[in-house]
Design an enzyme around this catalytic site. Sequence first.
Site, PDB file in Angstrom:
ATOM      1  N   LEU A   1      31.716 -18.860  -4.401  1.00  0.00           N
ATOM      2  CA  LEU A   1      30.977 -17.085  -4.510  1.00  0.00           C
ATOM      3  C   LEU A   1      32.191 -16.155  -4.790  1.00  0.00           C
ATOM      4  O   LEU A   1      31.850 -15.158  -5.235  1.00  0.00           O
ATOM      5  CB  LEU A   1      29.518 -17.360  -3.597  1.00  0.00           C
ATOM      6  CG  LEU A   1      29.266 -15.754  -4.009  1.00  0.00           C
ATOM      7  CD1 LEU A   1      28.618 -15.775  -5.391  1.00  0.00           C
ATOM      8  CD2 LEU A   1      27.834 -15.974  -3.463  1.00  0.00           C
TER       9      LEU A   1
ATOM     10  N   TYR B   1      34.289 -16.291  -7.367  1.00  0.00           N
ATOM     11  CA  TYR B   1      33.811 -15.535  -8.409  1.00  0.00           C
ATOM     12  C   TYR B   1      34.293 -14.174  -7.803  1.00  0.00           C
ATOM     13  O   TYR B   1      34.019 -13.749  -8.976  1.00  0.00           O
ATOM     14  CB  TYR B   1      32.424 -16.200  -8.584  1.00  0.00           C
ATOM     15  CG  TYR B   1      31.791 -15.469  -9.427  1.00  0.00           C
ATOM     16  CD1 TYR B   1      31.574 -15.881 -10.687  1.00  0.00           C
ATOM     17  CD2 TYR B   1      29.985 -14.971  -9.382  1.00  0.00           C
ATOM     18  CE1 TYR B   1      31.405 -15.672 -11.805  1.00  0.00           C
ATOM     19  CE2 TYR B   1      29.712 -14.739 -10.590  1.00  0.00           C
ATOM     20  CZ  TYR B   1      30.283 -15.046 -11.577  1.00  0.00           C
ATOM     21  OH  TYR B   1      29.583 -14.259 -12.923  1.00  0.00           O
ATOM     22  N   GLU B   2      33.269 -13.204  -7.502  1.00  0.00           N
ATOM     23  CA  GLU B   2      32.906 -12.011  -7.479  1.00  0.00           C
ATOM     24  C   GLU B   2      34.627 -11.548  -7.329  1.00  0.00           C
ATOM     25  O   GLU B   2      34.400 -10.180  -8.259  1.00  0.00           O
ATOM     26  CB  GLU B   2      32.113 -11.654  -6.083  1.00  0.00           C
ATOM     27  CG  GLU B   2      30.576 -12.013  -5.969  1.00  0.00           C
ATOM     28  CD  GLU B   2      30.267 -11.870  -7.183  1.00  0.00           C
ATOM     29  OE1 GLU B   2      30.399 -10.217  -8.193  1.00  0.00           O
ATOM     30  OE2 GLU B   2      28.916 -11.805  -7.210  1.00  0.00           O
ATOM     31  N   CYS B   3      35.334 -12.058  -6.296  1.00  0.00           N
ATOM     32  CA  CYS B   3      36.823 -11.243  -6.830  1.00  0.00           C
ATOM     33  C   CYS B   3      37.514 -11.935  -8.287  1.00  0.00           C
ATOM     34  O   CYS B   3      37.821 -10.467  -8.846  1.00  0.00           O
ATOM     35  CB  CYS B   3      37.635 -12.017  -5.612  1.00  0.00           C
ATOM     36  SG  CYS B   3      36.716 -11.335  -3.832  1.00  0.00           S
TER      37      CYS B   3
END
Length: 69
Positions: free
Chosen positions: A4, A7-9
Amino acid sequence: KECLAYYECGKAVASWYTEGADPIIKISITPYSKQGKGYSHELKDEMPLKTESELLNKAMCYLAGRTSE
């Protein structure tokens, strides 16, 4: 949590380098709902309507997050 975070980065980096994408001002991997996903807060324009290029740039940022996983 590690997947996760990638993904966010990845989504944040893509939106930083993409012209016309909404800039991200806050990222968290702690769940904010029962779904258990991360959170990224974007600085939104006051106009809710988007042009085709803005929508494609937004989709590209989400796909970049998936690619970085």
